[in-house]
Enzyme design. Structure first.
Site, short mmCIF file in Angstrom:
data_model
loop_
_atom_site.label_atom_id
_atom_site.label_comp_id
_atom_site.label_asym_id
_atom_site.label_seq_id
_atom_site.Cartn_x
_atom_site.Cartn_y
_atom_site.Cartn_z
N GLY A 131 -17.30 6.48 -5.12
CA GLY A 131 -16.31 7.31 -4.45
C GLY A 131 -15.13 7.68 -5.35
CD GLN A 132 -9.60 10.36 -4.25
OE1 GLN A 132 -9.60 10.02 -3.05
NE2 GLN A 132 -8.57 10.95 -4.80
CB ILE B 298 -24.83 3.38 0.86
CG1 ILE B 298 -25.96 3.21 1.87
CG2 ILE B 298 -24.21 4.76 0.94
CD1 ILE B 298 -25.50 3.19 3.31
N GLY C 140 -19.15 0.37 -3.08
CA GLY C 140 -18.59 1.69 -2.77
C GLY C 140 -18.07 2.32 -4.05
CE LYS D 290 -9.20 1.19 4.95
NZ LYS D 290 -9.97 0.49 3.92
CE1 TYR E 296 -9.72 4.56 6.07
CE2 TYR E 296 -7.52 5.47 6.33
CZ TYR E 296 -8.49 4.89 5.54
OH TYR E 296 -8.24 4.66 4.20
P1 NAD Z 1 -14.80 7.46 -0.81
O1 NAD Z 1 -15.24 7.95 0.51
O2 NAD Z 1 -14.54 8.45 -1.90
O3 NAD Z 1 -15.85 6.38 -1.37
C1 NAD Z 1 -16.43 5.40 -0.55
C2 NAD Z 1 -17.79 5.05 -1.16
O4 NAD Z 1 -18.40 4.07 -0.31
C3 NAD Z 1 -18.76 6.23 -1.24
O5 NAD Z 1 -19.28 6.35 -2.55
C4 NAD Z 1 -19.87 5.89 -0.25
O6 NAD Z 1 -21.16 6.36 -0.65
C5 NAD Z 1 -19.79 4.38 -0.23
N1 NAD Z 1 -20.35 3.82 1.02
C6 NAD Z 1 -20.27 4.35 2.26
N2 NAD Z 1 -20.94 3.56 3.13
C7 NAD Z 1 -21.44 2.54 2.42
C8 NAD Z 1 -22.22 1.40 2.76
N3 NAD Z 1 -22.62 1.19 4.03
N4 NAD Z 1 -22.55 0.52 1.80
C9 NAD Z 1 -22.16 0.73 0.51
N5 NAD Z 1 -21.42 1.79 0.12
C10 NAD Z 1 -21.07 2.68 1.07
O7 NAD Z 1 -13.50 6.56 -0.57
P2 NAD Z 1 -12.31 6.25 -1.60
O8 NAD Z 1 -11.32 7.33 -1.47
O9 NAD Z 1 -12.85 5.88 -2.92
O10 NAD Z 1 -11.68 4.97 -0.87
C11 NAD Z 1 -12.02 3.64 -1.22
C12 NAD Z 1 -11.21 2.70 -0.35
O11 NAD Z 1 -9.81 2.99 -0.52
C13 NAD Z 1 -11.50 2.81 1.15
O12 NAD Z 1 -11.39 1.54 1.74
C14 NAD Z 1 -10.37 3.67 1.65
O13 NAD Z 1 -10.09 3.42 2.99
C15 NAD Z 1 -9.22 3.23 0.75
N6 NAD Z 1 -8.15 4.23 0.67
C16 NAD Z 1 -8.37 5.44 0.03
C17 NAD Z 1 -7.33 6.37 -0.03
C18 NAD Z 1 -7.51 7.70 -0.73
O14 NAD Z 1 -6.59 8.53 -0.70
N7 NAD Z 1 -8.64 7.94 -1.38
C19 NAD Z 1 -6.10 6.10 0.57
C20 NAD Z 1 -5.93 4.89 1.23
C21 NAD Z 1 -6.96 3.95 1.26
#
Ligand code: NAD
Length: 315
Positions: free
Chosen positions: A12-13, A36, A9, A146, A142
């Site tokens: 992502g952010q 993905i 993943g 978690k 969600y």
């Molecule tokens: P995001 O949505 O920006 O990135 C997630 C990435 O996972 C994406 O690039 C997506 O393409 C990839 N992905 C989706 N399905 C997939 C699959 N089946 N196989 C492989 N990759 C796949 O999320 P984020 O903000 O980077 O968050 C990352 C983690 O941190 C998550 O578990 C999220 O719950 C947790 N989190 C984030 C925040 C926040 O504010 N950003 C806050 C609390 C927790």
């Protein structure tokens, strides 16, 4: 020992910035990024593979090929998107985690990181300075994915001695990669719109206070929790963690210090408001402070300055 670190993943952010930080710490060759879909801009140093975390065969082949020493699992469906696709969110957030836990045991991975969220709390959790241990009745898919994930992490630690480490991130604020569909995304969109159009309509109401964290602090905290000796960690579910808590109106006032003409308005009846209302207003992160010296650097004023300065350079 040379580390081989897989990030799943990674586009992502968080993954975008975590991958860069891990490359800096361990060297480009040690980091394997996976998602993905292919990234829009492929980092020239990236050792990237397309992998679906729900595809057990492909995942096993990835572990077999790289024999990772550490795994970071970031693939998930976030709070707001999860409410649009509840079954998909449950499947990705649960099966993805269990696939990684099983393979990490099988391939004797030394350390695993998996993030939880403040979404594990619910309407009956104390709202102010929400403690590590309290009533948890999350009302989003969600949130309860978690919470179940945290239980699985503790279970694999106890039953299989898996060294898994986790943080309950609050809303993360960053400028490098777009946010992935969470309830705190307003606190990122607002900066983009303030610079682009001088106005922003917040989907959360004026006085909705939520815990937040600047991405640099989130990355620093993640590296810290992964570095600390295992015996220092009292928590194998997930650590509370936070930076400043603020409302859309307070953030708007901070932005007006740099852009005095910035106008902020509020949408009525956005479905994300209900999610935000069920979450903590502030978090007690004293376990992280005591166990691994957690101490965030960025308050609201520093976050505002950093966001505006960096986004201006990008324009
Ligand atoms: P995001 O949505 O920006 O990135 C997630 C990435 O996972 C994406 O690039 C997506 O393409 C990839 N992905 C989706 N399905 C997939 C699959 N089946 N196989 C492989 N990759 C796949 O999320 P984020 O903000 O980077 O968050 C990352 C983690 O941190 C998550 O578990 C999220 O719950 C947790 N989190 C984030 C925040 C926040 O504010 N950003 C806050 C609390 C927790």
């Amino acid at each position: 020992m040379e580390e081989r670190i897989i990030i799943i993943g990674s586009n992502g952010q968080i993954g975008t910035e975590l991958a860069a930080a891990l490359r800096q710490k361990f060297g480009n060759e040690s980091i394997i990024t996976c998602d993905i879909k292919a990234p829009t801009q492929l980092d020239p140093f990236a050792n990237f593979e397309i992998v679906n975390v729900l595809d057990q065969q492909a995942l096993k082949a990835l572990f077999e090929k790289h024999k990772p020493t550490q795994v970071y699992l970031l693939a998930a469906l976030l709070s707001a998107t999860g409410e649009q696709f509840p079954k998909k969110a449950w499947e990705l957030n649960m099966d993805g985690l269990i696939n990684i836990l099983d393979l990490s045991v099988e391939y004797k991975v030394s350390k695993v990181f998996w993030p939880s969220s403040i979404a594990v709390f619910g309407p009956h959790s104390p709202k102010d300075q929400t403690p590590q241990y309290c009533i948890m009745d999350p009302s989003t898919v969600y949130g309860f994915s978690k919470l179940a994930g945290e239980r699985w992490c503790e279970y694999y630690h106890q039953k299989h001695r898996l060294d898994i480490r986790s943080i309950r991130y609050p809303g993360l604020i960053s400028w490098k990669a777009a946010p992935g569909g969470g309830t705190t995304d307003y606190a990122i969109h607002i900066f983009h719109e303030a610079l682009l159009s001088g106005k922003y309509e917040s989907f959360l109401s004026e006085n909705t206070r939520l815990p937040m964290l600047y991405m640099d602090d989130a990355i620093a905290g993640t590296l810290q929790v992964m570095d600390v000796p295992a015996e220092n960690l009292r928590i194998r579910s997930s650590y509370n963690l936070t930076g400043p808590s603020f409302t859309p109106s307070e953030l708007g006032e901070e932005i007006q210090k740099y852009l005095p003409d910035f106008q902020l308005s509020y949408t009525a009846d956005d479905p994300r408001q209900q999610i935000a209302d069920s979450w903590p207003k502030s978090i007690d992160d004293s376990y992280a402070r005591e166990d691994w010296g957690w101490n965030p650097e960025f308050d609201l004023s520093a976050i505002t300055k950093e966001m505006l300065t960096n986004l201006r350079k990008q324009q």
